[in-house]
Motif scaffolding. Structure first.
Motif, PDB file in Angstrom:
ATOM      1  N   LYS A  15       1.044   4.283  -2.858  1.00 32.63           N
ATOM      2  CA  LYS A  15       0.879   5.697  -2.513  1.00 32.63           C
ATOM      3  C   LYS A  15       2.070   6.510  -3.022  1.00 32.63           C
ATOM      4  N   ILE A  58       1.715   7.167  -6.690  1.00 35.84           N
ATOM      5  CA  ILE A  58       0.738   8.234  -6.939  1.00 35.84           C
ATOM      6  C   ILE A  58       1.372   9.595  -6.691  1.00 35.84           C
ATOM      7  N   SER A  59       2.136   9.718  -5.591  1.00 39.61           N
ATOM      8  CA  SER A  59       2.735  11.018  -5.259  1.00 39.61           C
ATOM      9  C   SER A  59       3.777  11.442  -6.290  1.00 39.61           C
ATOM     10  N   ASP A  93       0.832  -1.205   0.000  1.00 42.67           N
ATOM     11  CA  ASP A  93       0.000   0.000   0.000  1.00 42.67           C
ATOM     12  C   ASP A  93       0.865   1.253   0.000  1.00 42.67           C
ATOM     13  N   SER A  94       1.938   1.232   0.786  1.00 40.28           N
ATOM     14  CA  SER A  94       2.837   2.382   0.857  1.00 40.28           C
ATOM     15  C   SER A  94       3.509   2.637  -0.492  1.00 40.28           C
TER      16      SER A  94
END
Length: 468
Positions: free
Chosen positions: A108, A111-112, A104-105
Motif C-alpha cells: 500500500k 502505491i501511495s 500488505d502495508s
C-alpha cells in the motif's frame, strides 16, 4: 550515456547491460515485522527512479525485490532473535500473520508513493527449497561446516571475500563485525542455516538434515535473485549498511554456487537523517508515511523531499524541508494545471521539446535527482515568465508526461480541470473587474478560494491555480 557509481570499483562507470536493450535488477526489500519509517522508504524511492531512468532510456527492466519474512535476526551477527518472531511477540500474533500484515502495508505504501511494482515481489518463505538446494551445493563443494547452532559458510574458501567491501580481515576483531563464536572457524563466517533453539517451537521452521531450522538472512537474496533473474544479473541495489556484511555474503555464496559473477553493477544509497540525527525509536523520530499524512503532507510531498538529495549523499528530514517540498510540488502541479487553460493552443514552441534532453542528461549522470529537479525548476520558471498565449499545449503536455514517467510525481493525475461552474465564475469576475466592480470581484475570489482555486490576473486573461 547512462553512468552509475559502481561500489566495487569505487568510481563512475558507463552502463553496459549483459543483453542489449534488457536489464536484470535486484533490490533488497523490506523485513516485514513493523511499519516502514520514512528512512526505509528513501531507498525504495531512489531505486524506483533507477527503474524509471532505465525505462526512459528504452531498456526493458526485469526487476526482483525480496520480502524478508523469515531469518533476519536482530543483528547482522548470526545471533539474537528473528525480527519476525520479535514482531509476533510484540503484537500477540503469529509470525505468519505479522508478515502478511506488514507485507500488505508495504505494498500500500508503494502505491501511495507511486512506485513501480517489481516484476517479481518474492517472499523468502516461498523459496525455502531453493535456499536448501544452494546449501547442499555449497556443502558438496566444501564451502560449509556445521556448528551446534547452524551451518556456516567458510569465508576462507572464497579468496575474493574481502574485495567487495575492501575489508581488512586481519584487522577485524571479534566483536567489531561479529560477536565471537568459538565454534566459527573465521570471524567473518556467516550462517546459511540456523537450527531452532532446543525446547523452542518457532512459528517459522522447516525440516533439514533431520532437524528443525530456518535460513539465514543473506541466503534468501541469493536464492531469489538466482531463481528469478539468472546466474548473473546487471544491477544489484541496497543501502550502504549492506556493503560490509549482507552484500559481501551474498556475493560469496552466489559465486561459489554458480561459478559466475553475481552482479556487474552495485548501487548503494546513503541513510536519511532527521534534523541531523539517526532515526531511532528512542528519539521518537521514526516517522511513517501515515504520520506525515496526519500532519497534512502527502506521500508524494515526501517523495519530492527525498529526490532533492542525491542517493549517495543521503538527505536530512525536517518539517521545514518538508514544507519547502510541498511548495515546490504545488508549483509544479500549477504548471501542469496550465494545460487546461490552453487546450489546442499551438502558437509558439515553448516549452521546447529539447528541454527533455536536458532533464535526461541530468538523471543519466548517476541518478542526479537534485540536478534533475533544478533543471525542471528552470524550465517551469521560464513558463511562468511567458505570456500564456505563447505556451504550446502539445509541448507542455509532452514534457509533463515525460517528467511523470521519469519521477512518478503524478503531475497530470493530481491536477484535474476545475468545474464548469468555477470557470463561469472566473468569467463573471473578469467582467466585474472590467466594470471596476471590485466588491463583486472580491466576493467571487473568496468563493473560489474555498474551492481551492486561486487567481492571477494578467493583461490577456485570468489564470487559475490550486491553492494547495
Amino acid at each position: 550515456m547512462l553512468k552509475f557509481y559502481n561500489t566495487p570499483k569505487r568510481e563512475l562507470e558507463d552502463f553496459k547491460p549483459i543483453k542489449d536493450g534488457e536489464v536484470t535488477l535486484y533490490t533488497c526489500g523490506p523485513t516485514v515485522y513493523s511499519e516502514p519509517t520514512i528512512g526505509n522508504w528513501t531507498a525504495y524511492i531512489y531505486w524506483d527512479i533507477l527503474v524509471r531512468t532505465l525505462e526512459t532510456n528504452n531498456y526493458k527492466v526485469t526487476r526482483t525485490m525480496n520480502i524478508t519474512d523469515v531469518g533476519h535476526l536482530v543483528s547482522d551477527e548470526d545471533d539474537g532473535e528473528d525480527k519476525l518472531e520479535k514482531g509476533a511477540r510484540r503484537e500477540g500474533k503469529t509470525a505468519w500473520q505479522v508478515a502478511d500484515y506488514y507485507t500488505d502495508s508495504f505494498i500500500k505504501g508503494m502505491i501511495s508513493l507511486n512506485l513501480i511494482k517489481p516484476t517479481n515481489l518474492s517472499r523468502a518463505t516461498d523459496f525455502i527449497d531453493q535456499q536448501i538446494a544452494i546449501i547442499n551445493n555449497l556443502s558438496s563443494k566444501g564451502f560449509t561446516y556445521e556448528t551446534s547452532d547452524g551451518i556456516y559458510f567458510d569465508t576462507s574458501k572464497f579468496p575474493k571475500y574481502s574485495d567487495f567491501a575492501h575489508l581488512n580481515l586481519d584487522e577485524l576483531k571479534a566483536g567489531a563485525r561479529v560477536h565471537f563464536n568459538p565454534e566459527k572457524r573465521n570471524i567473518s563466517d556467516f550462517a546459511l542455516w540456523k537450527w531452532s533453539p532446543e525446547n523452542t517451537k518457532r512459528d517459522m521452521e522447516w525440516d533439514y538434515l533431520g532437524k528443525k531450522g530456518f535460513p539465514g538472512w543473506h541466503l534468501e537474496c541469493s536464492a531469489i535473485a538466482l531463481n528469478t533473474l539468472g546466474d548473473s544479473i546487471d544491477i544489484h541495489t541496497g543501502g550502504i549498511d549492506h556493503i560490509p556484511v549482507h552484500h559481501t555474503d551474498e556475493i560469496a555464496q552466489s559465486e561459489c554456487y554458480t561459478g559466475k559473477t553475481f552482479a556487474n553493477y552495485w548501487l548503494h544509497c546513503n541513510h536519511l537523517t532527521v534534523e541531523g540525527k539517526k532515526i531511532s525509536k528512542s528519539l521518537g523520530n521514526g516517522y511513517t508515511l501515515k504520520d506525515l499524512e496526519e500532519k497534512g503532507y502527502s506521500p508524494l510531498v515526501y517523495k519530492m523531499l527525498t529526490l532533492q538529495s542525491h542517493y549517495q549523499s543521503g538527505g536530512d528530514f525536517s518539517f521545514t524541508n518538508l514544507i519547502a517540498s510541498k511548495k515546490r510540488l504545488l508549483h509544479w502541479r500549477n504548471i501542469a494545471a496550465i494545460r487546461h487553460q490552453i487546450k489546442g493552443q499551438s502558437e509558439g514552441d515553448f516549452p521546447s521539446l529539447a528541454s527533455k534532453q536536458l532533464i535526461l542528461e541530468a538523471i543519466n549522470n548517476n541518478l542526479d535527482t537534485p540536478r534533475t529537479l533544478s533543471t525542471i525548476d528552470q524550465i517551469f520558471n521560464e513558463i511562468d515568465k511567458k505570456p500564456i498565449s505563447k505556451i504550446n499545449y502539445s509541448n507542455l503536455v509532452d514534457i509533463l508526461e515525460f517528467i511523470d514517467q521519469l519521477l512518478g510525481l503524478e503531475l497530470l493525475t493530481t491536477t484535474p480541470d476545475i468545474s464548469e461552474e468555477a470557470k463561469k465564475l472566473i468569467l463573471i469576475r473578469r467582467q466585474a473587474r472590467d466594470n471596476k466592480d471590485w466588491q463583486k470581484s472580491d466576493q467571487i475570489r473568496d468563493i473560489l478560494l474555498q474551492e481551492n482555486i486561486t487567481l492571477k490576473d494578467t493583461i490577456e486573461k485570468t489564470i487559475w491555480s490550486f491553492r494547495e
